[in-house]
Design a protein around this motif. Structure first.
Motif, PDB file in Angstrom:
ATOM      1  N   THR A   1       0.855  -1.185   0.000  1.00 50.90           N
ATOM      2  CA  THR A   1       0.000   0.000   0.000  1.00 50.90           C
ATOM      3  C   THR A   1       0.891   1.235   0.000  1.00 50.90           C
ATOM      4  OG1 THR A   1      -1.731  -1.147   1.257  1.00 50.90           O
ATOM      5  CG2 THR A   1      -1.825   1.261   1.181  1.00 50.90           C
ATOM      6  N   ASN A   2       0.778   2.050  -1.017  1.00 50.15           N
ATOM      7  CA  ASN A   2       1.545   3.289  -1.110  1.00 50.15           C
ATOM      8  C   ASN A   2       0.686   4.429  -0.559  1.00 50.15           C
ATOM      9  OD1 ASN A   2       3.012   5.548  -1.792  1.00 50.15           O
ATOM     10  ND2 ASN A   2       3.499   4.862  -3.857  1.00 50.15           N
TER      11      ASN A   2
ATOM     12  N   ARG B   1       1.408   7.377  -0.132  1.00 51.90           N
ATOM     13  CA  ARG B   1       1.680   8.650  -0.784  1.00 51.90           C
ATOM     14  C   ARG B   1       0.638   8.987  -1.851  1.00 51.90           C
ATOM     15  NH1 ARG B   1       7.850   9.185  -0.989  1.00 51.90           N
ATOM     16  NH2 ARG B   1       7.562   9.765  -3.152  1.00 51.90           N
ATOM     17  N   LEU B   2      -0.158   7.976  -2.244  1.00 47.83           N
ATOM     18  CA  LEU B   2      -1.191   8.198  -3.253  1.00 47.83           C
ATOM     19  C   LEU B   2      -2.519   8.599  -2.638  1.00 47.83           C
ATOM     20  CD1 LEU B   2      -0.520   5.085  -5.526  1.00 47.83           C
ATOM     21  CD2 LEU B   2       0.504   7.362  -5.659  1.00 47.83           C
ATOM     22  N   GLN B   3      -2.575   8.697  -1.317  1.00 52.66           N
ATOM     23  CA  GLN B   3      -3.851   8.900  -0.648  1.00 52.66           C
ATOM     24  C   GLN B   3      -4.173  10.358  -0.362  1.00 52.66           C
ATOM     25  OE1 GLN B   3      -3.609   6.320   2.791  1.00 52.66           O
ATOM     26  NE2 GLN B   3      -3.549   4.461   1.553  1.00 52.66           N
TER      27      GLN B   3
ATOM     28  N   LYS C   1      -3.881  14.887  -9.195  1.00 51.87           N
ATOM     29  CA  LYS C   1      -3.717  13.449  -9.367  1.00 51.87           C
ATOM     30  C   LYS C   1      -2.368  13.031  -8.816  1.00 51.87           C
ATOM     31  CE  LYS C   1      -4.020   9.695 -12.735  1.00 51.87           C
ATOM     32  NZ  LYS C   1      -4.275   9.308 -14.147  1.00 51.87           N
TER      33      LYS C   1
ATOM     34  N   GLU D   1      -1.015   9.655  -8.813  1.00 51.54           N
ATOM     35  CA  GLU D   1      -0.450   8.385  -9.260  1.00 51.54           C
ATOM     36  C   GLU D   1       0.214   8.531 -10.618  1.00 51.54           C
ATOM     37  OE1 GLU D   1      -1.771   3.672  -9.332  1.00 51.54           O
ATOM     38  OE2 GLU D   1      -3.278   5.245  -9.244  1.00 51.54           O
TER      39      GLU D   1
ATOM     40  N   LEU E   1       5.421  14.717  -8.757  1.00 45.56           N
ATOM     41  CA  LEU E   1       5.356  13.264  -8.904  1.00 45.56           C
ATOM     42  C   LEU E   1       6.770  12.728  -8.729  1.00 45.56           C
ATOM     43  CD1 LEU E   1       3.492  10.832  -9.621  1.00 45.56           C
ATOM     44  CD2 LEU E   1       4.321  11.063 -11.963  1.00 45.56           C
TER      45      LEU E   1
ATOM     46  N   GLU F   1       6.667   6.867  -7.179  1.00 44.63           N
ATOM     47  CA  GLU F   1       5.307   6.570  -7.643  1.00 44.63           C
ATOM     48  C   GLU F   1       5.276   5.775  -8.947  1.00 44.63           C
ATOM     49  OE1 GLU F   1       4.884   7.507  -4.520  1.00 44.63           O
ATOM     50  OE2 GLU F   1       5.491   9.484  -5.205  1.00 44.63           O
ATOM     51  N   TRP F   2       6.394   5.685  -9.650  1.00 48.71           N
ATOM     52  CA  TRP F   2       6.444   4.844 -10.843  1.00 48.71           C
ATOM     53  C   TRP F   2       6.701   3.376 -10.485  1.00 48.71           C
ATOM     54  CZ3 TRP F   2       5.418   6.898 -15.630  1.00 48.71           C
ATOM     55  CH2 TRP F   2       5.433   8.299 -15.724  1.00 48.71           C
TER      56      TRP F   2
ATOM     57  N   ARG G   1       4.163   0.413  -6.808  1.00 49.77           N
ATOM     58  CA  ARG G   1       2.750   0.248  -7.126  1.00 49.77           C
ATOM     59  C   ARG G   1       2.367  -1.217  -7.000  1.00 49.77           C
ATOM     60  NH1 ARG G   1       0.886   3.788 -11.945  1.00 49.77           N
ATOM     61  NH2 ARG G   1      -0.085   1.842 -12.526  1.00 49.77           N
TER      62      ARG G   1
END
Length: 343
Positions: free
Chosen positions: A23-24, A26-28, A194, A196, A289, A293-294, A297
């Motif tokens: 679970t990342n 940082r995307l939340q 955004k 992600e 970004l 994040e790349w 995932r």
């Protein structure tokens, strides 16, 4: 009553039997930087980034400045900031190799004194605006922190993963791989909040070196680590690297009076992107970004490899430690947190 500080987002790993999930966080929610910069001048924003960020503050400052000056190739402040970002990237790469990765692995002793000397030399170089003397002292500190015998021991940690299936070079990602249309879309997405990356990819030193040399090899975790060391040694020797490579693009204004741009900068861990929208010298919206994040995932290579390793070595008493080393091949700086009650 003292105010509470929100915990920083981390990468969470949960292991239950044969199932490993990631679970990342940082995307939340948006980064604090993206939330704090609107209404600020660019100069003040750079100060905020340097105070706020513990990872790659100079890279963020350089990338934001480049995005703000997209379309203007004669912005001297961008060149100076990119030079600072390159020194930061070298320092980060060395620190993670001789301190962070060994610290996570109980069999090796981190090179504490070497890292202290490196940090002091880096701080001095920045304070002296990268004078020739201070940069030369920084280079000496880098060389001192990279003894071949110790690096061999750290590199050997990745031998655990020599039987993992080789990955396709098509997953390697550099700033030049995005078409202008895709880069523009990414910029608009970042400005709209955004969080992600558009797809899974593997950024970083190996991707840069393969792009520079025109190579397309299959690779394993050890190759990702050794490419970082090779890139630093090329930099020390004054040879060409793509570390610090920069790409910018002007974005269409969302309304009259606004100027917008996106920039991508090759940093220690891979391409960092920043998009910014400005009006009357102040930031209206900004977004970032990070390289993490790349690759971090649910559909990306680290988890694919980790699950292969788990299937083969699930009874290894040092499983968690070895998996952390595997993830460090992609991003040794990002905190990994294991869910309580697991592994």
């Amino acid at each position: 009553m003292m105010p509470t500080t929100a915990p920083l987002p981390v990468i969470r790993l949960a292991l239950a039997g044969d199932a490993l999930t990631l679970t990342n966080e940082r995307l939340q929610k948006p980064s604090p930087a993206a939330l704090l910069l609107p209404g600020k001048t660019l100069s003040l924003s750079l100060d905020i980034l340097r105070m706020l960020l513990t990872l790659c503050p100079e890279a963020h400052a350089a990338t934001l400045t480049a995005a703000a000056h997209a379309g203007n190739d004669k912005a001297p402040e961008t060149d100076a900031l990119v030079r600072r970002a390159v020194l930061e990237a070298v320092s980060e790469t060395v620190r993670t190799a001789v301190y962070d990765i060994p610290r996570r692995h109980g069999a090796l002793r981190p090179a504490v004194e070497a890292v202290r000397g490196l940090r002091a030399a880096h701080a001095k170089a920045v304070a002296d605006n990268l004078s020739d003397a201070s940069e030369a002292a920084f280079r000496e500190a880098v060389e001192k922190a990279l003894p071949d015998e110790f690096l061999s021991e750290v590199t050997a940690l990745f031998n655990d993963f020599s039987r993992l299936p080789a990955a396709d070079a098509k997953t390697l990602f550099t700033v030049d791989k995005l078409r202008d249309d895709d880069l523009a879309t990414l910029g608009r997405d970042l400005l709209e909040g955004k969080l992600e990356a558009p797809r899974a990819a593997v950024p970083g030193a190996l991707a840069r070196e393969c792009a520079r040399e025109g190579l397309a090899p299959a690779f394993r975790p050890k190759d990702l680590f050794t490419a970082r060391l090779a890139e630093v040694k090329r930099w020390l020797a004054g040879e060409e690297t793509r570390l610090g490579a920069l790409r910018t693009l002007t974005l269409p204004a969302s309304e009259p009076g606004l100027a917008a741009g996106i920039a991508g900068l090759e940093t220690a861990r891979g391409t960092l992107f920043a998009a910014v929208e400005m009006k009357d010298g102040r930031i209206v919206r900004a977004g970032f970004l990070a390289p993490t994040e790349w690759s971090m995932r649910k559909d990306a290579l680290p988890l694919v490899w980790a699950r292969h390793f788990l299937a083969a070595r699930k009874n290894d008493p040092r499983l968690r430690e070895r998996l952390e080393t595997l993830f460090a091949a992609f991003d040794p700086c990002t905190d990994l947190v294991w869910e309580e009650g697991h592994a």
